[in-house]
Design an enzyme around this catalytic site. Structure first.
Site, short mmCIF file in Angstrom:
data_model
loop_
_atom_site.label_atom_id
_atom_site.label_comp_id
_atom_site.label_asym_id
_atom_site.label_seq_id
_atom_site.Cartn_x
_atom_site.Cartn_y
_atom_site.Cartn_z
N LYS A 22 0.83 -1.20 0.00
CA LYS A 22 0.00 0.00 0.00
C LYS A 22 0.87 1.26 0.00
O LYS A 22 0.62 2.19 -0.74
CB LYS A 22 -0.93 0.04 1.23
CG LYS A 22 -1.90 -1.11 1.31
CD LYS A 22 -2.91 -0.91 2.44
CE LYS A 22 -2.31 -0.86 3.82
NZ LYS A 22 -1.70 -2.13 4.26
N ARG A 69 -9.13 0.51 9.76
CA ARG A 69 -8.70 -0.88 9.92
C ARG A 69 -9.82 -1.75 10.47
O ARG A 69 -9.64 -2.94 10.64
CB ARG A 69 -7.52 -0.93 10.90
CG ARG A 69 -6.15 -0.60 10.26
CD ARG A 69 -5.36 -1.75 10.05
NE ARG A 69 -3.99 -2.02 10.20
CZ ARG A 69 -2.92 -1.39 9.82
NH1 ARG A 69 -2.96 -0.21 9.31
NH2 ARG A 69 -1.74 -1.93 9.96
N ARG A 120 11.96 -7.75 5.19
CA ARG A 120 12.01 -6.29 5.03
C ARG A 120 13.02 -5.67 6.00
O ARG A 120 13.15 -6.09 7.15
CB ARG A 120 10.62 -5.72 5.30
CG ARG A 120 10.56 -4.21 5.20
CD ARG A 120 9.16 -3.75 5.01
NE ARG A 120 8.34 -3.87 6.21
CZ ARG A 120 7.10 -3.38 6.29
NH1 ARG A 120 6.56 -2.77 5.27
NH2 ARG A 120 6.41 -3.53 7.41
N ARG A 140 11.84 -4.08 11.58
CA ARG A 140 10.81 -3.56 12.49
C ARG A 140 10.42 -4.68 13.45
O ARG A 140 10.25 -5.81 13.02
CB ARG A 140 9.58 -3.14 11.66
CG ARG A 140 9.56 -1.68 11.32
CD ARG A 140 8.49 -1.33 10.33
NE ARG A 140 7.15 -1.80 10.66
CZ ARG A 140 6.07 -1.50 9.96
NH1 ARG A 140 6.16 -0.72 8.90
NH2 ARG A 140 4.88 -1.96 10.30
N ARG A 153 -0.47 -10.20 12.72
CA ARG A 153 -0.97 -9.05 11.96
C ARG A 153 -1.88 -9.50 10.82
O ARG A 153 -2.89 -8.87 10.54
CB ARG A 153 0.21 -8.23 11.40
CG ARG A 153 0.98 -7.51 12.50
CD ARG A 153 2.31 -6.99 12.00
NE ARG A 153 2.19 -5.90 11.06
CZ ARG A 153 3.18 -5.50 10.26
NH1 ARG A 153 4.35 -6.13 10.29
NH2 ARG A 153 3.01 -4.50 9.46
P1 AMP Z 1 1.27 -0.34 9.40
O1 AMP Z 1 2.55 0.38 9.21
O2 AMP Z 1 0.11 0.29 8.68
O3 AMP Z 1 1.38 -1.83 9.10
O4 AMP Z 1 0.90 -0.23 10.95
C1 AMP Z 1 1.76 -0.75 11.95
C2 AMP Z 1 0.97 -0.97 13.23
O5 AMP Z 1 0.42 0.27 13.69
C3 AMP Z 1 -0.22 -1.92 13.10
O6 AMP Z 1 0.15 -3.29 13.20
C4 AMP Z 1 -1.07 -1.47 14.29
O7 AMP Z 1 -0.55 -1.95 15.51
C5 AMP Z 1 -0.87 0.04 14.27
N1 AMP Z 1 -1.87 0.72 13.41
C6 AMP Z 1 -1.67 1.38 12.23
N2 AMP Z 1 -2.80 1.89 11.75
C7 AMP Z 1 -3.77 1.55 12.65
C8 AMP Z 1 -5.19 1.76 12.72
N3 AMP Z 1 -5.85 2.42 11.75
N4 AMP Z 1 -5.85 1.26 13.80
C9 AMP Z 1 -5.21 0.60 14.78
N5 AMP Z 1 -3.89 0.34 14.77
C10 AMP Z 1 -3.17 0.82 13.71
#
Ligand code: AMP
Length: 213
Positions: A13, A88, A123, A156, A167
């Site tokens: 994304k 989400r 990654r 990460r 996840r």
């Molecule tokens: P991402 O970089 O989008 O994969 O986000 C990394 C982590 O941030 C996720 O695994 C969640 O723990 C948290 N996170 C990101 N966006 C959201 C959201 N909209 N709602 C809840 N947790 C989020």
């Protein structure tokens, strides 16, 4: 133009949102990046969010929605934006609706779980500028350091194999139902991820330009 990029973590994304952002001249808003920055800065919200992120769980809606509201009030959002990683779950989608945000299109990027697992566990990201690499498919020309800024490359914590599984489970249980939510509104457009990044980018643009159903 207000867009949502939907898809599993690691579906690409962020990469494709960047291409669309540049073409449409609108910012990409990644709640993941906002949360990571808050954790780094040790803000109150960041301290509350840390344990959830490290376990691959969703940060509580109230915290994320507040962060997003603040970001959307910035001047650069006036002509639209791409939401990457938000909403989400259904509660977050409803929060967007009640903020009066009218989304034009939702781009669903489809990638199979086994591809995602391979991508995320390999990654490496730059600690300083956030640039993203892969140990096999996109290694840095500077080894353990970022080819762009020289920063240290790290894994990460939430890209650890057992966290990636969590996840993905959270994605299927809580985020995937949003496809139905936006499909019912006639706003869902699907792009299937290809092996080549450039081919996926082409499919993303095709989906964004396709005639509405
Ligand atoms: P991402 O970089 O989008 O994969 O986000 C990394 C982590 O941030 C996720 O695994 C969640 O723990 C948290 N996170 C990101 N966006 C959201 C959201 N909209 N709602 C809840 N947790 C989020």
């Amino acid at each position: 133009m207000k867009l949502i990029f939907l898809g599993a973590p690691g579906a690409g994304k962020g990469t494709h949102a960047k291409a669309v952002s540049e073409k449409l001249d609108i910012p990409t808003i990644s709640t993941g990046n906002i949360i990571r920055e808050a954790i780094k800065q040790e803000t109150m919200a960041g301290l509350k969010a840390r344990a959830f992120v490290e376990k691959g769980r969703l940060v509580p809606d109230g915290i994320v929605i507040e962060m997003l509201k603040e970001r959307l009030s910035a001047n650069d959002c006036e002509n639209g934006y791409i939401l990457d990683g938000f909403p989400r779950n259904t509660a977050q989608a409803e929060a967007l609706d009640s903020m009066g945000v009218v989304i034009d299109r939702v781009l669903d990027l489809e990638v199979e779980d086994h591809v995602i697992e391979e991508r995320l566990t390999g990654r490496r990201v730059c600690e300083s500028c956030g640039a993203s690499y892969h140990v096999v498919y996109n290694p840095s020309l500077k080894g353990d350091h970022c080819a762009e800024c020289g920063g240290r490359l790290i894994t990460r914590p939430d890209d650890a194999p057992e966290v990636v599984k969590d996840r993905l489970r959270v994605y299927h249980e809580q985020t995937e139902p949003l496809k139905g939510y936006y499909k019912a509104l006639g706003k869902l457009f699907v792009a299937v991820g290809a092996d080549e990044v450039s081919e996926t980018t082409r499919r993303v643009f095709e989906a964004l330009e396709a005639k509405a159903p």
